[in-house]
Scaffold this active site. Structure first.
Site, PDB file in Angstrom:
ATOM      1  N   GLY A  79       0.869  -1.181   0.000  1.00 28.44           N
ATOM      2  CA  GLY A  79       0.000   0.000   0.000  1.00 28.44           C
ATOM      3  C   GLY A  79       0.892   1.213   0.000  1.00 28.44           C
TER       4      GLY A  79
ATOM      5  N   ARG B 122      13.034   3.353  -1.402  1.00 29.73           N
ATOM      6  CA  ARG B 122      11.607   3.491  -1.689  1.00 29.73           C
ATOM      7  C   ARG B 122      11.371   3.850  -3.153  1.00 29.73           C
ATOM      8  NH1 ARG B 122       7.491   7.898   0.400  1.00 29.73           N
ATOM      9  NH2 ARG B 122       5.643   6.684  -0.094  1.00 29.73           N
TER      10      ARG B 122
ATOM     11  N   GLU C 152       0.925 -12.163  -2.667  1.00 27.06           N
ATOM     12  CA  GLU C 152      -0.523 -12.356  -2.445  1.00 27.06           C
ATOM     13  C   GLU C 152      -1.316 -12.233  -3.742  1.00 27.06           C
ATOM     14  OE1 GLU C 152       1.198  -9.710  -1.696  1.00 27.06           O
ATOM     15  OE2 GLU C 152       0.017  -7.910  -2.094  1.00 27.06           O
TER      16      GLU C 152
ATOM     17  N   CYS D  32       6.113  -5.256   0.282  1.00 29.25           N
ATOM     18  CA  CYS D  32       6.173  -3.944  -0.370  1.00 29.25           C
ATOM     19  C   CYS D  32       6.150  -2.808   0.658  1.00 29.25           C
ATOM     20  CB  CYS D  32       5.052  -3.858  -1.405  1.00 29.25           C
ATOM     21  SG  CYS D  32       5.423  -2.700  -2.712  1.00 29.25           S
TER      22      CYS D  32
ATOM     23  N   HIS E  34       4.719  -8.764  -4.599  1.00 25.41           N
ATOM     24  CA  HIS E  34       3.385  -9.056  -4.039  1.00 25.41           C
ATOM     25  C   HIS E  34       2.998 -10.523  -4.206  1.00 25.41           C
ATOM     26  CE1 HIS E  34       1.938  -4.951  -3.145  1.00 25.41           C
ATOM     27  NE2 HIS E  34       2.832  -4.617  -4.057  1.00 25.41           N
TER      28      HIS E  34
ATOM     29  N   SER F 261       3.414   3.177   2.537  1.00 23.64           N
ATOM     30  CA  SER F 261       4.061   3.103   3.845  1.00 23.64           C
ATOM     31  C   SER F 261       3.793   4.352   4.677  1.00 23.64           C
ATOM     32  CB  SER F 261       5.563   2.890   3.668  1.00 23.64           C
ATOM     33  OG  SER F 261       6.095   3.826   2.750  1.00 23.64           O
TER      34      SER F 261
ATOM     35  N   ILE G 242       5.011  -3.497  -7.755  1.00 23.75           N
ATOM     36  CA  ILE G 242       4.147  -2.330  -7.970  1.00 23.75           C
ATOM     37  C   ILE G 242       4.736  -1.148  -7.192  1.00 23.75           C
ATOM     38  CG2 ILE G 242       1.797  -1.400  -7.771  1.00 23.75           C
ATOM     39  CD1 ILE G 242       0.823  -4.369  -7.636  1.00 23.75           C
ATOM     40  N   ARG G 243       5.319  -0.211  -7.911  1.00 19.78           N
ATOM     41  CA  ARG G 243       6.015   0.929  -7.286  1.00 19.78           C
ATOM     42  C   ARG G 243       6.815   0.443  -6.062  1.00 19.78           C
ATOM     43  NH1 ARG G 243       2.603   3.891  -4.987  1.00 19.78           N
ATOM     44  NH2 ARG G 243       0.876   2.487  -5.312  1.00 19.78           N
TER      45      ARG G 243
HETATM   46  N1  GLN Z   1       5.479   2.901  -3.066  1.00 18.20           N
HETATM   47  C1  GLN Z   1       4.823   2.407  -1.890  1.00 18.20           C
HETATM   48  C2  GLN Z   1       5.403   3.016  -0.609  1.00 18.20           C
HETATM   49  O1  GLN Z   1       6.321   3.745  -0.685  1.00 18.20           O
HETATM   50  C3  GLN Z   1       4.906   0.910  -1.811  1.00 18.20           C
HETATM   51  C4  GLN Z   1       4.151   0.304  -2.979  1.00 18.20           C
HETATM   52  C5  GLN Z   1       3.385  -0.927  -2.664  1.00 18.20           C
HETATM   53  O2  GLN Z   1       3.219  -1.307  -1.495  1.00 18.20           O
HETATM   54  N2  GLN Z   1       2.830  -1.527  -3.677  1.00 18.20           N
HETATM   55  O3  GLN Z   1       4.914   2.786   0.441  1.00 18.20           O
END
Ligand code: GLN
Length: 191
Positions: free
Chosen positions: A47, A106, A171, A79, A169, A49, A133-134
């Site tokens: 998500g 990050r 999950e 993540c 991920h 952080s 994902i990012r």
């Molecule tokens: N970019 C998010 C962060 O800095 C982490 C991305 C993710 O959990 N999919 O928290």
């Protein structure tokens, strides 16, 4: 066995579905009362952080969870969950629970183009699919933390005692192997 899933923000439902598939009971942690129930392991989902860190403090979950993890509660962070557990984040002034001997970067793959799918070796599991994902990656593990997987020379999974983190991920995949590894850690909790 009872697994608690931190459900303040992000991809917590996917973890719950994975646990359900594996026949493992779970419940959500949304507020202070939820951590009064007994649980054997904790999942911190992906998500944001920064958002999860802020909510952990506002809901007065931060210190009790930090203490439980420091005392050996098995924890699995994916993540953003990895960032919450990292002792150092190279490109951020903030740290959060900071229980794990890793230096994370990050949004390490860039913000927009940073999402991709690959397959790579995971220690003691073998080749598994990985969706980023990012995502962060782990620049360095130190002390008793060990790297478990690397993609393009960057560490993307690590373990330290009862703590497990993935930059990707698991999950979201059909493969339940990383969750099985965590459940195995819960069952064989190190003292
Ligand atoms: N970019 C998010 C962060 O800095 C982490 C991305 C993710 O959990 N999919 O928290």
């Amino acid at each position: 066995m009872q697994i608690a899933v931190l459900a303040l923000q992000g991809a917590f439902i996917e973890h719950e579905q994975m646990l359900q598939r594996l026949g493992v009971p779970s419940f959500e942690i949304r507020n202070r009362e939820d951590i009064e129930k007994p649980f054997d392991g904790l999942i911190i989902p992906g998500g944001e952080s920064t958002v999860q860190g802020k909510l952990l403090r506002e809901l007065e979950l931060f210190e009790p969870l930090q203490e439980m993890i420091a005392a050996g509660l098995p924890v699995f962070g994916t993540c953003a969950g990895l960032l919450l557990l990292a002792k150092e984040i190279r490109n951020d002034d903030r740290t959060y629970l900071a229980t794990m001997n890793i230096t994370a970067v990050r949004n390490a793959y860039g913000r927009q183009l940073g999402s991709f799918h690959t397959e790579a070796e995971f220690a003691e599991i073998g080749l598994i699919p990985m969706t980023f994902i990012r995502a962060p990656y782990i620049e360095r593990v130190f002390g008793d933390a060990k790297a478990l997987a690397t993609v393009d020379d960057h560490i993307v999974a690590a373990r330290q005692g009862n703590q497990l983190v993935c930059a990707f991920h698991p999950e979201l995949e059909d493969s339940a192997s990383v969750h099985r590894l965590f459940l195995n850690m819960v069952q064989n909790r190190q003292v």
